[in-house]
Motif scaffolding. Structure first.
Motif, mmCIF file in Angstrom:
data_model
loop_
_atom_site.group_PDB
_atom_site.id
_atom_site.type_symbol
_atom_site.label_atom_id
_atom_site.label_comp_id
_atom_site.label_asym_id
_atom_site.label_seq_id
_atom_site.Cartn_x
_atom_site.Cartn_y
_atom_site.Cartn_z
ATOM 1 N N VAL A 120 28.987 -33.027 -4.799
ATOM 2 C CA VAL A 120 29.485 -31.985 -3.893
ATOM 3 C C VAL A 120 30.977 -31.762 -4.124
ATOM 4 N N GLN A 147 32.758 -26.225 0.183
ATOM 5 C CA GLN A 147 32.137 -24.928 -0.034
ATOM 6 C C GLN A 147 30.689 -25.126 -0.449
ATOM 7 N N SER A 148 29.963 -24.028 -0.453
ATOM 8 C CA SER A 148 28.591 -24.054 -0.941
ATOM 9 C C SER A 148 28.583 -23.999 -2.462
ATOM 10 N N THR A 149 27.565 -24.604 -3.070
ATOM 11 C CA THR A 149 27.330 -24.485 -4.508
ATOM 12 C C THR A 149 25.836 -24.296 -4.735
ATOM 13 N N ILE A 153 22.605 -26.278 -2.738
ATOM 14 C CA ILE A 153 21.532 -25.462 -2.153
ATOM 15 C C ILE A 153 20.182 -25.903 -2.712
ATOM 16 N N LEU A 193 33.502 -28.257 5.684
ATOM 17 C CA LEU A 193 32.741 -27.051 5.989
ATOM 18 C C LEU A 193 33.019 -26.558 7.407
ATOM 19 N N MET A 197 30.500 -21.471 7.384
ATOM 20 C CA MET A 197 30.018 -21.797 6.049
ATOM 21 C C MET A 197 28.734 -22.612 6.113
ATOM 22 N N THR A 198 28.645 -23.517 7.061
ATOM 23 C CA THR A 198 27.413 -24.293 7.211
ATOM 24 C C THR A 198 26.249 -23.392 7.563
ATOM 25 N N GLU A 200 25.949 -20.316 6.660
ATOM 26 C CA GLU A 200 25.610 -19.612 5.421
ATOM 27 C C GLU A 200 24.757 -20.496 4.514
ATOM 28 N N ILE A 201 25.123 -21.773 4.407
ATOM 29 C CA ILE A 201 24.346 -22.707 3.591
ATOM 30 C C ILE A 201 22.933 -22.833 4.145
#
Length: 259
Positions: A120, A147-149, A153, A193, A197-198, A200-201
């Motif tokens: 992560v 951030q998301s990756t 995901i 996060l 953002m969480t 969105e994930i």
């Protein structure tokens, strides 16, 4: 499978993951950011003793996650798994501890539990988070990331339960008394996060099996349980997915996943 938290936040983190088959059970602890006696006290509160732990898996070297790991493991002769980068950061604390190195893509078999580490984005040497699997259920954990990756995901998709960082509300962080540099670190690509953002994930994940989501690692200064819950409910409303919020002092009680 069942899981519980001993506490979640910047003052210390520890997550218990347990499974039972017939008369045997396996319990591991993910991270340990509390002193020995406090960890023992919190374990007892969940109905466990140190001897019940088959292992400790570590996400990264920040004190709120690793501060109590090695003293606790040494005293109670518990093996520890961590990435090589994390090991390099804490090597001086590892004397007398049965240490095992893991990396992204590995499958750690600890009795009846399998844990898969995945990389992560976080400001540590070689941070990983984990997905636990007992052959029936999957629990995904993401407690420190900026951030998301696509990789995370993919790793977290198809889980029955998730523990997801909801560290801060962006507006509260921006208006806080924190120095600008700290605000930039927390809100940056290798920090923590936000609720948004969480959400969105969570929205991007395969939720076909998902039953429970726990919001974790909340900032006591820059978030509230209500804001975190609202963000998660924005994704889960009407789906039947339960939402729980972890706290620093109590963590959360056992959540059971059953067929």
């Amino acid at each position: 499978m069942k899981f519980a938290s001993l506490g979640s936040g910047s003052e210390g983190n520890a997550l218990l993951i347990s499974t039972a088959f017939g008369t045997t059970s396996t319990t591991v602890m993910l991270d340990c950011g509390f002193p020995i006696r406090e960890t023992e006290r919190r374990l007892q509160r969940k109905g466990l003793a140190p001897a019940d732990l088959a292992g400790i898996v570590v996400t990264h070297e920040h004190k709120d996650h690793v501060g109590g790991v090695f003293k606790f493991a040494r005293r109670h002769r518990i093996p520890v798994w961590l990435s090589f980068g994390t090991y390099q950061a804490v090597e001086r604390d590892c004397d007398g501890v049965d240490v095992h190195i893991c990396r992204d893509g590995d499958r750690l078999s600890i009795q009846d539990l399998e844990l898969g580490p995945y990389t992560v984005p976080h400001d540590a040497r070689e941070p990983v988070q984990y997905v636990a699997n007992d052959g029936r259920f999957r629990l995904g954990v993401l407690t420190d990331a900026g951030q998301s990756t696509p990789h995370l995901i993919q790793a977290l998709g198809g889980c029955d339960a998730l523990v997801l960082e909801c560290n801060h509300d962006r507006r509260m962080l921006a208006n806080s008394s924190y120095p600008y540099s700290l605000k930039q670190r927390i809100g940056g690509a290798f920090g923590h996060l936000s609720n948004e953002m969480t959400a969105e994930i969570l929205g991007a994940l395969d939720k076909s099996r998902l039953r429970t989501v726990v919001g974790a690692h909340l900032s006591q200064q820059n978030n509230t349980p209500e804001l975190a819950r609202e963000a998660l409910h924005g994704v889960t409303k009407g789906t039947g997915i339960d939402v729980t919020i972890a706290c620093q002092e109590e963590g959360f009680d056992w959540i059971h996943l059953m067929l």
